[in-house]
Design an enzyme around this catalytic site. Structure first.
Site, PDB file in Angstrom:
ATOM      1  N   ASP A 146      13.870  43.281  31.761  1.00 27.42           N
ATOM      2  CA  ASP A 146      13.571  44.713  31.783  1.00 27.42           C
ATOM      3  C   ASP A 146      14.862  45.513  31.930  1.00 27.42           C
ATOM      4  O   ASP A 146      15.393  45.644  33.033  1.00 27.42           O
ATOM      5  CB  ASP A 146      12.600  45.009  32.928  1.00 27.42           C
ATOM      6  N   GLU A 152      45.197  39.446  39.608  1.00 30.91           N
ATOM      7  CA  GLU A 152      45.481  39.152  41.011  1.00 30.91           C
ATOM      8  C   GLU A 152      44.437  39.908  41.839  1.00 30.91           C
ATOM      9  O   GLU A 152      44.561  41.103  42.049  1.00 30.91           O
ATOM     10  CB  GLU A 152      46.893  39.608  41.393  1.00 30.91           C
ATOM     11  N   GLU A 175      42.643  40.862  45.130  1.00 30.49           N
ATOM     12  CA  GLU A 175      42.795  40.903  46.581  1.00 30.49           C
ATOM     13  C   GLU A 175      41.462  41.249  47.235  1.00 30.49           C
ATOM     14  O   GLU A 175      40.643  41.965  46.650  1.00 30.49           O
ATOM     15  CB  GLU A 175      43.853  41.947  46.966  1.00 30.49           C
ATOM     16  N   GLU A 201      47.520  38.263  52.506  1.00 31.33           N
ATOM     17  CA  GLU A 201      48.149  39.481  51.995  1.00 31.33           C
ATOM     18  C   GLU A 201      48.739  40.317  53.145  1.00 31.33           C
ATOM     19  O   GLU A 201      48.780  39.870  54.289  1.00 31.33           O
ATOM     20  CB  GLU A 201      47.131  40.297  51.187  1.00 31.33           C
ATOM     21  N   GLU A 236      44.598  36.884  48.981  1.00 35.29           N
ATOM     22  CA  GLU A 236      44.727  36.889  47.520  1.00 35.29           C
ATOM     23  C   GLU A 236      44.662  35.456  47.009  1.00 35.29           C
ATOM     24  O   GLU A 236      45.268  34.542  47.586  1.00 35.29           O
ATOM     25  CB  GLU A 236      46.055  37.530  47.089  1.00 35.29           C
ATOM     26  N   HIS A 295      45.652  43.625  40.191  1.00 37.08           N
ATOM     27  CA  HIS A 295      46.756  43.756  39.244  1.00 37.08           C
ATOM     28  C   HIS A 295      46.467  42.906  38.008  1.00 37.08           C
ATOM     29  O   HIS A 295      46.028  41.757  38.121  1.00 37.08           O
ATOM     30  CB  HIS A 295      48.074  43.298  39.875  1.00 37.08           C
ATOM     31  N   ARG A 313      57.882  47.663  42.988  1.00 36.44           N
ATOM     32  CA  ARG A 313      56.436  47.606  42.880  1.00 36.44           C
ATOM     33  C   ARG A 313      55.739  48.956  43.024  1.00 36.44           C
ATOM     34  O   ARG A 313      54.513  49.003  43.069  1.00 36.44           O
ATOM     35  CB  ARG A 313      55.882  46.631  43.935  1.00 36.44           C
ATOM     36  N   GLU A 327      52.814  43.851  34.278  1.00 42.90           N
ATOM     37  CA  GLU A 327      51.868  43.903  35.397  1.00 42.90           C
ATOM     38  C   GLU A 327      51.368  45.337  35.574  1.00 42.90           C
ATOM     39  O   GLU A 327      52.126  46.228  35.968  1.00 42.90           O
ATOM     40  CB  GLU A 327      52.522  43.409  36.693  1.00 42.90           C
ATOM     41  N   ARG A 337      49.397  47.801  37.644  1.00 39.51           N
ATOM     42  CA  ARG A 337      49.173  47.691  39.081  1.00 39.51           C
ATOM     43  C   ARG A 337      48.107  48.636  39.653  1.00 39.51           C
ATOM     44  O   ARG A 337      47.731  48.506  40.805  1.00 39.51           O
ATOM     45  CB  ARG A 337      50.486  47.922  39.824  1.00 39.51           C
TER      46      ARG A 337
END
Length: 443
Positions: free
Chosen positions: A53, A131, A133, A188, A195, A244, A315, A332, A334
């Protein structure tokens, strides 16, 4: 050519004494759903004759057009590594089709498959390594989740400081039994935050794996008397949880993001792809960061990006180029978090990158500075834009985006806008504890 045939799946079910099969699919917002069948109904399911459904699933259809069909992806067949009440259980991830025999326009998995076809037509294969977390919290006396944890461990800490190490180890063993290749795991930055990284794969398989990963992590956490939360920012004043995305394009078995002749070791295609993601980052932010809470994570000082920029090292920007080169070269991305529907998040990321390649966009100069320490005037001078500050801003940008409407299709676009508008309105009406604590005693 696929890994499994229909007969392979039937044989595996019989040989392993599987009694139940979960036919799994995703709703519009990335919540795993399933219809459970017995082994006797397997052939019917493999003939694409199992219905459900659709009016009962978020973002699907109205009650008068509710019958939907599940088409199992044979290559997704896997047996869960535990017995549920003494019964062996397997799963098949499914595509959703309408009564007309066509892929359902509201199926998020179908959106990703469409973008992957475009990618293949351009001669590329899109690989992604996420990645993910998450936090491990205690539950209360009724088994309901809390944000309480007794541990005080930090980045890369080990037991006895890391009180979740045993649960994390159990998660890894079960994930490996499900076919995951686990590359790394660690505690982490924040207390109770963890992670687990698994190997990259093509975009569709990675999106399937993210849903499976979250299910396994939550299941094993519960067996340890804990609750696993992928909420982006469950606790004030500590780092939030991201998802990430490590992205690369391949052609003829070669990573085309790698170029040893360039000073940074990355190719023109990589720069174009990066520029496409940056150009569309704000338009797709409501997909990659879909909750009111998502924007509590995207604030300065907590290792989440706030600006649309890139860097070969630090970062704080939106896109980082990790140090690995050669076949390991990647970008990457982020900003996404695990609240995102993985099919939609990977679809918009890939489409944006491909748009950058088609239009030969350039990302501008990479930032070597910590973005959190740059003044607003300095950012403006460098041409650095910011990500939306809250879901309301992200929603308004999304609503005005013809690009996103064409990419997602009208059904998903309109349903998504409707749901997120209602979510923001509900949030606006709610009186938070912060407001009570701040204003009640002095006004």
């Amino acid at each position: 050519m696929g890994r499994y045939t229909k007969q392979d799946v039937i044989d595996l079910v019989r040989e392993n004494d599987v009694e139940f099969i979960r036919l799994q699919f995703s709703d519009l917002f990335g919540t795993m759903k399933n219809v459970a069948i017995t082994a006797r109904q397997l052939e019917k399911a493999l003939d694409n004759k199992c219905t459900f459904d659709g009016s009962s699933v978020d973002g699907f259809v109205r009650i008068e057009e509710s019958d939907m069909y599940l088409y199992p992806d044979l290559d997704s067949f896997a047996i869960f590594p535990w017995n549920a009440g003494g019964n062996r259980v397997a799963r098949l991830i499914c595509d959703v089709y309408g009564q007309d025999g066509l892929p359902f326009a509201g199926d998020p998995r179908n959106v990703l498959k469409r973008v992957m076809v475009e990618c293949q037509k351009m001669g590329y294969k899109f690989n992604v390594g996420p990645e993910c977390e998450f936090f491990l919290f205690h539950t209360d006396e009724e088994g309901r989740p809390t944000t309480v944890s007794h541990e005080k461990a930090g980045y890369f800490d080990v037991a006895p400081l890391d009180l979740g190490e045993s649960a994390r180890r159990d998660m890894i063993l079960n994930l490996e039994d499900m076919g995951f290749e686990i590359e790394a795991s660690h505690h982490e930055v924040a207390p109770a935050q963890h992670e687990i990284d698994f190997k990259y794969d093509n975009a569709l398989r990675t999106a399937d794996n993210i849903l499976t990963f979250k299910f396994i992590v939550k299941y094993i956490a519960k067996r340890h008397g804990l609750y696993a939360s992928f909420m982006p920012k469950p606790i004030t004043g500590v780092d939030g949880s991201g998802m990430h995305l490590n992205m690369s394009l391949w052609k003829n078995g070669k990573n085309i993001f790698a170029d040893s002749k360039n000073d940074l070791g990355i190719s023109e295609e990589a720069f174009h792809f990066m520029a496409g993601v940056m150009e569309h980052a704000n338009e797709m932010c409501l997909i990659t960061n879909p909750l009111v809470n998502s924007y509590k994570r995207i604030v300065p000082g907590y290792e989440a990006p706030v600006d649309v920029s890139w860097s070969p090292s630090n970062r704080s920007p939106l896109i980082r180029v990790p140090a690995a080169r050669g076949s390991g070269t990647r970008l990457e991305f982020r900003s996404p978090d695990s609240a995102a529907n993985p099919y939609l998040a990977l679809a918009v990321s890939l489409a944006a990158g491909l748009d950058g390649i088609k239009r030969k966009l350039t990302p501008g100069k990479g930032s070597m500075k910590n973005q959190y320490e740059m003044a607003e005037g300095e950012k403006q001078e460098a041409g650095i834009n910011t990500l939306p500050r809250d879901m309301k801003e992200a929603l308004e940008i999304f609503k005005q985006s013809t690009y996103m409407k064409e990419l997602l299709g009208e059904h998903i676009f309109n349903k998504y806008v409707e749901a997120k508008s209602a979510e923001w309105e509900s949030y606006q009406k709610f009186v938070s504890q912060w407001e009570v604590d701040r204003y009640l005693y002095k006004i």
